[in-house]
Design a protein around this motif. Structure first.
Motif, PDB file in Angstrom:
ATOM      1  N   UNK A  11      49.202  40.910  52.417  1.00 51.51           N
ATOM      2  CA  UNK A  11      48.264  40.929  53.537  1.00 51.51           C
ATOM      3  C   UNK A  11      48.205  39.616  54.304  1.00 51.51           C
ATOM      4  N   UNK A  12      48.717  38.529  53.695  1.00 47.94           N
ATOM      5  CA  UNK A  12      48.666  37.241  54.381  1.00 47.94           C
ATOM      6  C   UNK A  12      49.746  36.329  53.818  1.00 47.94           C
ATOM      7  N   UNK A  13      50.708  35.986  54.666  1.00 52.20           N
ATOM      8  CA  UNK A  13      51.799  35.125  54.226  1.00 52.20           C
ATOM      9  C   UNK A  13      52.247  34.214  55.353  1.00 52.20           C
ATOM     10  N   UNK A 155      36.606  42.489  52.781  1.00 52.67           N
ATOM     11  CA  UNK A 155      37.674  42.700  51.812  1.00 52.67           C
ATOM     12  C   UNK A 155      38.021  41.329  51.237  1.00 52.67           C
ATOM     13  N   UNK A 156      38.429  41.290  49.988  1.00 51.74           N
ATOM     14  CA  UNK A 156      38.814  40.039  49.340  1.00 51.74           C
ATOM     15  C   UNK A 156      40.292  40.084  48.991  1.00 51.74           C
ATOM     16  N   UNK A 157      41.007  38.989  49.248  1.00 58.55           N
ATOM     17  CA  UNK A 157      42.417  38.943  48.888  1.00 58.55           C
ATOM     18  C   UNK A 157      42.635  37.939  47.758  1.00 58.55           C
ATOM     19  N   UNK A 158      43.604  38.270  46.915  1.00 54.74           N
ATOM     20  CA  UNK A 158      43.923  37.445  45.754  1.00 54.74           C
ATOM     21  C   UNK A 158      45.403  37.097  45.801  1.00 54.74           C
ATOM     22  N   UNK A 159      45.701  35.841  45.474  1.00 53.54           N
ATOM     23  CA  UNK A 159      47.069  35.385  45.561  1.00 53.54           C
ATOM     24  C   UNK A 159      47.593  34.795  44.271  1.00 53.54           C
ATOM     25  N   UNK A 160      48.348  33.726  44.400  1.00 52.76           N
ATOM     26  CA  UNK A 160      49.054  33.120  43.277  1.00 52.76           C
ATOM     27  C   UNK A 160      48.131  32.687  42.149  1.00 52.76           C
ATOM     28  N   UNK A 161      46.892  32.322  42.493  1.00 53.55           N
ATOM     29  CA  UNK A 161      45.931  31.884  41.473  1.00 53.55           C
ATOM     30  C   UNK A 161      45.640  32.982  40.453  1.00 53.55           C
ATOM     31  N   UNK A 162      45.820  34.228  40.848  1.00 51.00           N
ATOM     32  CA  UNK A 162      45.558  35.347  39.935  1.00 51.00           C
ATOM     33  C   UNK A 162      46.526  35.331  38.752  1.00 51.00           C
ATOM     34  N   UNK A 163      47.662  34.689  38.899  1.00 48.42           N
ATOM     35  CA  UNK A 163      48.659  34.656  37.831  1.00 48.42           C
ATOM     36  C   UNK A 163      48.247  33.751  36.676  1.00 48.42           C
ATOM     37  N   UNK A 164      47.380  32.771  36.930  1.00 49.17           N
ATOM     38  CA  UNK A 164      47.136  31.735  35.928  1.00 49.17           C
ATOM     39  C   UNK A 164      45.662  31.435  35.664  1.00 49.17           C
ATOM     40  N   UNK A 179      38.519  47.571  47.888  1.00 49.62           N
ATOM     41  CA  UNK A 179      37.992  46.445  48.655  1.00 49.62           C
ATOM     42  C   UNK A 179      38.821  45.175  48.482  1.00 49.62           C
ATOM     43  N   UNK A 180      40.041  45.302  47.977  1.00 49.64           N
ATOM     44  CA  UNK A 180      40.845  44.112  47.722  1.00 49.64           C
ATOM     45  C   UNK A 180      42.239  44.238  48.329  1.00 49.64           C
ATOM     46  N   UNK A 181      42.872  43.086  48.508  1.00 53.01           N
ATOM     47  CA  UNK A 181      44.268  42.989  48.912  1.00 53.01           C
ATOM     48  C   UNK A 181      44.941  41.915  48.062  1.00 53.01           C
ATOM     49  N   UNK A 182      46.266  41.874  48.123  1.00 55.77           N
ATOM     50  CA  UNK A 182      47.048  40.836  47.459  1.00 55.77           C
ATOM     51  C   UNK A 182      47.867  40.096  48.497  1.00 55.77           C
ATOM     52  N   UNK A 183      48.127  38.814  48.247  1.00 57.01           N
ATOM     53  CA  UNK A 183      48.796  37.978  49.239  1.00 57.01           C
ATOM     54  C   UNK A 183      49.626  36.895  48.568  1.00 57.01           C
ATOM     55  N   UNK A 184      50.548  36.313  49.333  1.00 57.29           N
ATOM     56  CA  UNK A 184      51.290  35.142  48.848  1.00 57.29           C
ATOM     57  C   UNK A 184      50.881  33.864  49.551  1.00 57.29           C
ATOM     58  N   UNK A 192      55.401  40.909  44.735  1.00 57.86           N
ATOM     59  CA  UNK A 192      55.639  41.843  43.631  1.00 57.86           C
ATOM     60  C   UNK A 192      55.162  41.255  42.304  1.00 57.86           C
ATOM     61  N   UNK A 193      55.322  39.952  42.155  1.00 61.70           N
ATOM     62  CA  UNK A 193      54.879  39.286  40.936  1.00 61.70           C
ATOM     63  C   UNK A 193      53.358  39.376  40.800  1.00 61.70           C
ATOM     64  N   UNK A 194      52.670  39.235  41.924  1.00 62.06           N
ATOM     65  CA  UNK A 194      51.212  39.324  41.904  1.00 62.06           C
ATOM     66  C   UNK A 194      50.771  40.759  41.634  1.00 62.06           C
ATOM     67  N   UNK A 195      51.481  41.721  42.190  1.00 57.68           N
ATOM     68  CA  UNK A 195      51.185  43.131  41.909  1.00 57.68           C
ATOM     69  C   UNK A 195      51.322  43.423  40.414  1.00 57.68           C
TER      70      UNK A 195
END
Length: 221
Positions: A11-13, A155-164, A179-184, A192-195
């Motif tokens: 959603x945001x890169x 809506x809230x987006x989650x990125x690389x921080x979700x990995x760690x 209500x969420x999205x994923x982003x890099x 794909x890694x975040x998914x």
């Protein structure tokens, strides 16, 4: 864009992504050219708080209007407020409000940048709603704040921080998927890694996650 399976949504890169399995919303600086973008490339455009000082304050609104007059952005952003920079908050807020007005006129979603200005963003959302979706990018705060933003229609987006970030993973686990999205963002990783991580946290199949993210994207855009 025709695909044989459900696409991933980034959603945001800030990276131009060539992967045909990914639909990305590319963040474009107002000084960048869209000439080299493919016709089906979704993109957002706006004046980031960090860039306000590069402009004459009185010309910020005109600058944005000139940027969007000949293009059709998918969203306005990233825009917002940032208390970690030296630009005075009253100037940041004025530029933010001008861009929200543009989003309302164009009926485009907005991608929000927020650093230590959560109360201000909530106040502005209440008093200056655009009638379109507000997407809070790079969320990394607690569950209480997440629920407050969801209550106000974000809506809230989650990125690389979700990995760690284990605390963030626990927050993510408790939020509704619609209500969420994923982003890099600006990270050189694949969404794909975040998914994969997000599906693991939610204890669902990746295809189910992809389906919901696509539904969210269609609803917002």
């Amino acid at each position: 864009m025709l695909m044989s399976s459900i696409p991933y949504i980034d959603i945001h890169t800030h990276q131009l992504i060539a992967d045909q399995e990914i639909i990305s919303v590319l963040n474009i600086d107002t000084n960048d050219s869209q000439a080299n973008l493919k016709a089906d490339q979704a993109f957002s455009i706006g004046i980031h708080p960090w860039d306000i000082e590069k402009l004459q304050f009185d010309s910020a609104k005109k600058h944005l209007e000139e940027c969007i007059s000949n293009v059709n952005p998918s969203a306005i952003g990233e825009i917002g407020l940032d208390k970690a920079i030296t630009t005075p908050m009253d100037i940041q807020e004025k530029v933010f409000l001008d861009q929200l007005q543009a989003a309302m006129i164009l009926q485009k979603p907005v991608i929000i940048h927020c650093v230590k200005a959560h109360e201000e963003i909530l106040r502005i959302k209440k008093n200056h709603d655009t009638g379109t979706s507000w997407i809070f990018h790079g969320f990394n705060k607690n569950l209480q704040l997440a629920e407050t933003f969801l209550k106000h229609g974000f809506y809230l987006t989650f990125g690389e921080a979700l990995l760690r970030n284990e605390k963030l993973q626990r927050v993510f686990e408790q939020l509704p998927l619609d209500k969420i999205f994923l982003e890099t963002d600006d990270k050189e990783i694949s969404v794909k890694e975040i998914y994969t991580k997000a599906a693991t946290i939610k204890k669902i199949e990746i295809e189910a996650l992809k389906k919901q993210m696509l539904l969210n994207y269609i609803k917002c855009f």
